[in-house]
Design a protein around this motif. Structure first.
Motif, short mmCIF file in Angstrom:
data_model
loop_
_atom_site.label_atom_id
_atom_site.label_comp_id
_atom_site.label_asym_id
_atom_site.label_seq_id
_atom_site.Cartn_x
_atom_site.Cartn_y
_atom_site.Cartn_z
N PRO A 130 0.83 -1.05 -0.07
CA PRO A 130 -0.04 -0.13 0.04
C PRO A 130 1.01 1.32 0.07
CG PRO A 130 -0.69 -1.62 1.50
CD PRO A 130 0.73 -2.03 1.06
N GLY A 131 0.32 2.16 -0.96
CA GLY A 131 1.43 3.35 -0.70
C GLY A 131 2.62 3.30 -1.95
N SER A 139 -0.51 4.71 -10.00
CA SER A 139 -0.40 5.88 -8.72
C SER A 139 -0.03 7.32 -9.32
CB SER A 139 0.40 5.57 -7.23
OG SER A 139 1.85 5.43 -7.78
N ASP A 160 -0.31 13.05 -4.96
CA ASP A 160 0.40 12.33 -3.93
C ASP A 160 0.75 11.15 -4.37
OD1 ASP A 160 0.66 14.93 -2.48
OD2 ASP A 160 -1.47 14.11 -1.61
#
Length: 445
Positions: free
Chosen positions: A299-300, A306, A311
């Motif tokens: 995640p991230g 993304s 961000d």
């Protein structure tokens, strides 16, 4: 007059029927092998996500790849450049072993975390199988050139789900500033059949979403279809995309040239490259720049997907991906350059959008195609790729970004066998061979 028109029409229909019948089975075979490759690639990436310790075996994987090409590769080591040379001047041929070798070694590279792409594999599969069919069909040199070019179109269109782009890329990548339109119909057939074949096997491509924003501007009560401020931001970003293209191409070539010059034991080159990748990953504390960069390992994670969101990227994600990929490919691991170029462009576009207060999704899309355009000298194909992947709403901006990036990417590119029909700017003097060109000739890069 009627007889002449009838004869012309008959010859045209004969040409269309001949090449459609000849290219279709070639493209089906290529599309099927690309589908197998994409399935294996996805399995390898997901398997590594669940077994992160595989990264420590990357140096050994590099040795295995080196030995495979040393024992069985022969001329196949030159990859895409061999196919481009063979299209220019048929002679030595594209070895049959190229397709299985590049498929296996690319999957190995990704299984153990090497940063590479998939376009090179698809193009080499296309060229290798097309050359095999050319032998079966007993084609002459002119027809062999056509079917090899169609093989490139089928491979590229199949691997990205962009059939029109695949056709134009195959024509545009052969020589800078020149396209042979006699090959367009076979390439279009090959691109569409290759793409349809992959879809028929149930393989799905990554979907990218770009929010629609109003790009217009009102001046003195008149509505302009394109904001001049937005256009200025796109031009500035495109110059940066072109510079990133040039940096990527030179970095990969320099790593390869320096490795060959200073490391005399060839199997040690991928060992050192693998160790550097491992060291960088633990230094940064993130695995985001390993492998393809499309699926998220955690995640991230910073991925191409993304990068289309606020961000969704770090300021220097594009630079780290450039470094990882230059080391991976420059030290002998296998795969393509294009998906890493997508990653570099999308994350750089994300960063520039934040700096210039511009639409993030749009600028990620512009970087996605423009860095690729500059590195491969294929601005028209990349403009069409933008339309096929993201829709036609921003077609004008796609064209502006791709052609400006192309102009600012220098005279070289990632394919050293690509020939320049003319300089990018006719007024510009021919570029004299420099250090990189001498290294290319010396080491046959």
């Amino acid at each position: 007059m009627f007889k002449k028109i009838s004869s012309t029409l008959f010859n045209l229909l004969k040409y269309i029927a001949r090449w459609a019948a000849m290219v279709t089975p070639v493209a089906i075979a290529i599309g099927s092998m690309v589908a197998l490759f994409l399935w294996l690639l996805n399995w390898a990436i997901q398997f590594r996500f669940g077994h992160t310790w595989l990264l420590f075996l990357l140096p050994l994987a590099g040795v295995a790849i080196n030995l495979l090409y040393k024992w069985y590769g022969q001329s196949a080591e030159r990859g895409n450049n061999l196919i481009i040379d063979e299209i220019h001047q048929p002679g030595a041929g594209v070895p049959k072993r190229m397709a299985p070798l590049i498929l296996i070694t690319t999957v190995i590279t990704h299984l153990f975390g090497g940063s590479a792409g998939r376009e090179g594999t698809a193009v080499q599969i296309g060229g290798s199988l097309a050359n095999l069919f050319a032998g079966w069909f007993k084609l002459d040199e002119a027809d062999k050139k056509t079917i090899l070019t169609a093989g490139v179109a089928a491979g590229f269109g199949a691997v990205f789900g962009t059939p029109v782009t695949g056709a134009i890329f195959a024509l545009e990548v052969i020589a800078v500033s020149r396209m042979d339109y006699k090959l367009l119909f076979p390439c279009l057939v090959a691109g569409f059949v290759g793409d349809i074949t992959v879809a028929a096997w149930g393989i799905k491509h990554t979907a990218y979403h770009v929010d629609i924003v109003d790009t217009g501007q009102v001046i003195y009560g008149q509505h302009l279809p394109l904001s001049l401020l937005l256009l200025a931001k796109v031009v500035a970003a495109a110059i940066a995309f072109g510079a990133a293209s040039m940096a990527f191409a030179q970095a990969t070539h320099v790593v390869k040239a320096i490795s060959l010059k200073w490391i005399k034991t060839t199997w040690l080159i991928p060992v050192i490259g693998g160790l550097i990748i491992i060291g960088l990953t633990y230094l940064l504390g993130r695995p985001d720049y390993l492998s393809l960069g499309v699926a998220a390992e955690h995640p991230g994670a910073v991925t191409i997907v993304s990068a289309f969101q606020h961000d969704g990227s770090f300021a220097f994600s594009w630079l780290w991906k450039l470094i990882y990929t230059a080391i991976t490919l420059g030290t002998g691991f296998k795969g393509g350059e294009v998906t890493p170029l997508f990653y570099i462009g999308a994350t750089l576009g994300n960063t520039l959008a934040e700096l210039m207060n511009a639409p993030v999704g749009l600028f990620a899309a512009l970087g996605f195609i423009a860095v690729f355009a500059g590195a491969t000298n294929t601005p028209l194909a990349c403009t069409l790729m933008g339309i096929e992947l993201f829709g036609g709403h921003y077609a004008l901006l796609f064209a502006v970004a791709c052609f400006i990036a192309y102009l600012f990417s220098g005279e070289g590119g990632i394919y050293s066998a690509q020939r320049a029909a003319s300089n990018k700017l006719h007024a510009q003097k021919a570029v004299k061979p420099g250090y990189l060109h001498r290294m290319f000739n010396r080491y046959k890069l």
